[in-house]
Design a protein around this motif. Structure first.
Motif, PDB file in Angstrom:
ATOM      1  N   GLU A 244     -11.473   2.081  -5.492  1.00 32.20           N
ATOM      2  CA  GLU A 244     -10.920   3.272  -6.141  1.00 32.20           C
ATOM      3  C   GLU A 244     -11.284   4.530  -5.359  1.00 32.20           C
TER       4      GLU A 244
ATOM      5  N   GLU B  37     -11.466   4.712  -2.217  1.00 38.57           N
ATOM      6  CA  GLU B  37     -10.503   4.777  -1.109  1.00 38.57           C
ATOM      7  C   GLU B  37      -9.214   5.462  -1.531  1.00 38.57           C
ATOM      8  N   LEU B  38      -8.746   5.167  -2.759  1.00 39.46           N
ATOM      9  CA  LEU B  38      -7.505   5.788  -3.239  1.00 39.46           C
ATOM     10  C   LEU B  38      -7.661   7.306  -3.242  1.00 39.46           C
TER      11      LEU B  38
ATOM     12  N   SER C 149      -0.788   5.675   5.337  1.00 39.13           N
ATOM     13  CA  SER C 149      -2.060   5.014   5.656  1.00 39.13           C
ATOM     14  C   SER C 149      -2.709   5.675   6.874  1.00 39.13           C
TER      15      SER C 149
ATOM     16  N   THR D 184     -15.571   6.379 -10.666  1.00 38.43           N
ATOM     17  CA  THR D 184     -14.761   5.161 -10.546  1.00 38.43           C
ATOM     18  C   THR D 184     -15.059   4.278 -11.764  1.00 38.43           C
TER      19      THR D 184
ATOM     20  N   LEU E 174      -7.807   8.934   0.237  1.00 36.39           N
ATOM     21  CA  LEU E 174      -6.517   9.033   0.901  1.00 36.39           C
ATOM     22  C   LEU E 174      -5.654  10.134   0.280  1.00 36.39           C
TER      23      LEU E 174
ATOM     24  N   GLU F 165      -0.885  -0.863  -1.635  1.00 38.85           N
ATOM     25  CA  GLU F 165       0.153   0.169  -1.513  1.00 38.85           C
ATOM     26  C   GLU F 165      -0.292   1.394  -0.726  1.00 38.85           C
ATOM     27  N   THR F 166      -1.608   1.675  -0.786  1.00 36.87           N
ATOM     28  CA  THR F 166      -2.077   2.841  -0.025  1.00 36.87           C
ATOM     29  C   THR F 166      -1.869   2.632   1.472  1.00 36.87           C
ATOM     30  N   ARG F 167      -1.710   1.376   1.901  1.00 33.33           N
ATOM     31  CA  ARG F 167      -1.452   1.090   3.318  1.00 33.33           C
ATOM     32  C   ARG F 167       0.040   1.144   3.640  1.00 33.33           C
TER      33      ARG F 167
ATOM     34  N   TRP G  60      -2.118  -2.354  -5.998  1.00 33.74           N
ATOM     35  CA  TRP G  60      -2.287  -0.899  -5.903  1.00 33.74           C
ATOM     36  C   TRP G  60      -3.100  -0.515  -4.666  1.00 33.74           C
ATOM     37  N   TYR G  61      -4.075  -1.335  -4.354  1.00 36.81           N
ATOM     38  CA  TYR G  61      -4.899  -1.088  -3.168  1.00 36.81           C
ATOM     39  C   TYR G  61      -4.053  -1.251  -1.906  1.00 36.81           C
TER      40      TYR G  61
ATOM     41  N   ASP H 278      -6.563  -0.514   7.803  1.00 38.09           N
ATOM     42  CA  ASP H 278      -5.524   0.408   7.364  1.00 38.09           C
ATOM     43  C   ASP H 278      -4.128  -0.139   7.654  1.00 38.09           C
TER      44      ASP H 278
END
Ligand code: 4AD
Ligand code: MG
Length: 479
Positions: free
Chosen positions: A211, A213-214, A441, A158, A217, A435-437, A432-433, A411
């Motif tokens: 990061e 977490e990205l 998610s 990261t 997922l 958006e993963t939700r 960006w963080y 989430d």
């Protein structure tokens, strides 16, 4: 002749064989006809004894050999008459590779304080203590990668420079190429970061979690193990401005799975140390006991190896924050006003004195506390239905307090978004963080293990500055 490492040499019994060893002199003792040199090359805590029969020629060389000098010795392996090791070397040829002036060399063969050794961190690797710590540190790094590899995790790097504050605590070191004597300003008189290297404010990371977490997922099980930086002005024996953190992050894990992973991982690391570092741990155990001789019996720590075994054998206690507060509020030190920070009621942040009370006095084993008030925890933690707590989990260890901090992650897009707004975190640094939700998610969890805190526990050292080669703390950036 090819050099034989002292670790290998001390394990062999090839009496009569000629070998070459190289290393640094720990001590030299001389009598009329013979000299003994303890030589150490760092491959093991043990030094090899070099036996030198005197003659006029060799005496000239011996006069130049002092503690700290580097030598190359050719000689034969002989059986050691002494206890503790099987072999010594009968010297045939000695070459001084690098002399050390005994008047100037700061590391004389006597006991130096750890404080003094911190001032000579460029040389402290040459002490038994720092040699042992450095080898154990390596073993732990290796064991961490081994554990995750064996369990299906992928390591990801990261970033070290980021434009976000992963913990939302504002304890960041800023990274800039702006000329601090001539700072460009906007029309409003603010710093014009558009002129800075990244076109916006940047800082050293406080955590690789966001990061990680990205990646989790997508790859399900990942971990980062990198340096992290915190500009908190805490001059304690447990805080560094630059420290290393292990952060696993796992998709489809809830907080209970997260706690299981944390407990399993730290036990694995301790077991690995016991199986692979016994020479060094034995030395560190003795060191700690010597250090604590002057303490009263009930203030002394448990013997190091016994303590490590003890933790492996225990099931960690798991309690909620609310239960912890009840125990602390009714505890003797709270009632007798012995705590520096008295626990008045629900909502108080736990200080290390409280954490240590729970672990050392109340439960007498590691404790995992869950479900903290949301106001004392980071924005990304999963909110519980009660509206006031989050699915956080901190692992507390004897002598150290918090060794791991983790949580199930929020989430739900809306809840996360609202929390970011509520806490005044700049939304543009988090898009960006968030958006993963929005896309696929899922429940996921992770934690951060402070590597140096783990090192404190495994080595029994008392100050975090002594378990990292080059500590960075407020007003201290030497070496
Ligand atoms: O509890 P912390 O702040 O958690 C995080 O940074 C999360 N992002 C981790 C995660 O969930 N991925 O820090 C985690 C651990 C602490 O429990 C502690 O062991 C260590 O990092 N730590 C420090 N170690 C040395 N010096 C400091 N200043 C430290 N701050 C935290
Ligand atoms: Mg924490």
């Amino acid at each position: 002749m090819k050099r034989t490492e002292i670790k290998t040499l001390l394990e062999s019994t090839d009496y009569g064989k000629t070998v070459n060893v190289k290393g640094w002199v720990r001590t030299k003792r001389e009598s009329k006809n013979v000299a003994f040199i303890a030589l150490n090359d760092g491959s093991t805590i043990k030094s090899v004894q070099i036996v030198v029969d005197k003659n006029p020629e060799i005496e000239k060389i011996l006069d130049n050999i002092h503690t700290g000098a580097a030598l190359s010795v050719n000689g034969t392996i002989i059986e050691s008459p002494g206890k503790g090791q099987k072999v010594e070397i009968q010297a045939k040829e000695i070459e001084v590779l690098g002399p050390a002036d005994p008047e100037e060399y700061p590391l004389q063969p006597k006991k130096h304080t750890l404080e003094f050794l911190r001032e000579i961190a460029h040389l402290r690797f040459r002490t038994n203590t720092f040699g042992a710590i450095t080898r154990v540190r390596h073993a732990m790094i290796f064991a961490i990668h081994k554990y995750f590899t064996e369990n299906g995790f992928y390591n990801i790097h990261t970033p070290i420079i980021t434009a976000s504050d992963a913990e939302g605590a504002g304890e960041m070191f800023q990274v800039t190429t702006l000329d601090l004597n001539n700072i460009p300003k906007t029309d409003d008189g603010e710093v014009d970061f558009r002129k800075d290297f990244f076109g916006k404010p940047a800082n050293l990371t406080v955590s690789g979690q966001l990061e990680a977490e990205l990646a989790a997922l997508a790859l399900s099980k990942v971990y980062t193990f990198g340096p992290t930086f915190r500009a908190e002005n805490s001059n304690t024996s447990r805080h560094l401005a630059e420290f290393w953190m292990i952060e696993p992050e796992v998709a489809f894990y809830d907080i209970n799975d997260d706690m299981d992973l944390a407990e399993d991982m730290v036990k694995y690391l301790i077991r690995y140390a016991l199986e692979n570092c016994m020479d060094d741990l034995g030395f560190l155990s003795k060191r700690q006991q010597d250090e604590e001789k002057s303490k009263k019996a009930d203030e002394r720590s448990m013997e190091l190896i016994e303590k490590l075994r003890f933790v492996i054998d225990q099931e960690f206690e798991r309690i909620t924050y609310t239960e912890a507060i009840d125990i602390l509020r009714n505890s003797k030190p709270n009632k007798k006003k012995k705590f520096q920070y008295l626990i008045e009621g629900w909502g108080a942040d736990l200080q290390s004195e409280h954490e240590r009370y729970l672990v050392e006095k109340h439960f007498k084993k590691p404790v995992i506390i869950t479900d903290y008030p949301k106001d004392i925890k980071a924005f990304y933690m999963k909110q519980n239905d009660d509206g006031r707590t989050v699915r956080a989990m901190d692992v507390l260890f004897p002598q150290i307090g918090e060794i791991i901090g983790g949580s199930q992650r929020e989430d739900d897009y809306d809840k996360l978004y609202n929390r970011i707004k509520e806490m005044g975190i700049p939304e543009e640094s988090m898009w960006w963080y968030l958006e993963t939700r929005k896309f696929g998610s899922v429940i996921h969890s992770g934690f951060g293990l402070g590597f140096e805190r783990m090192m404190l526990f495994v080595t029994g050292m008392g100050n975090i500055r002594d378990v990292i080669p080059f500590p960075r703390t407020p007003l201290n950036c030497e070496f």
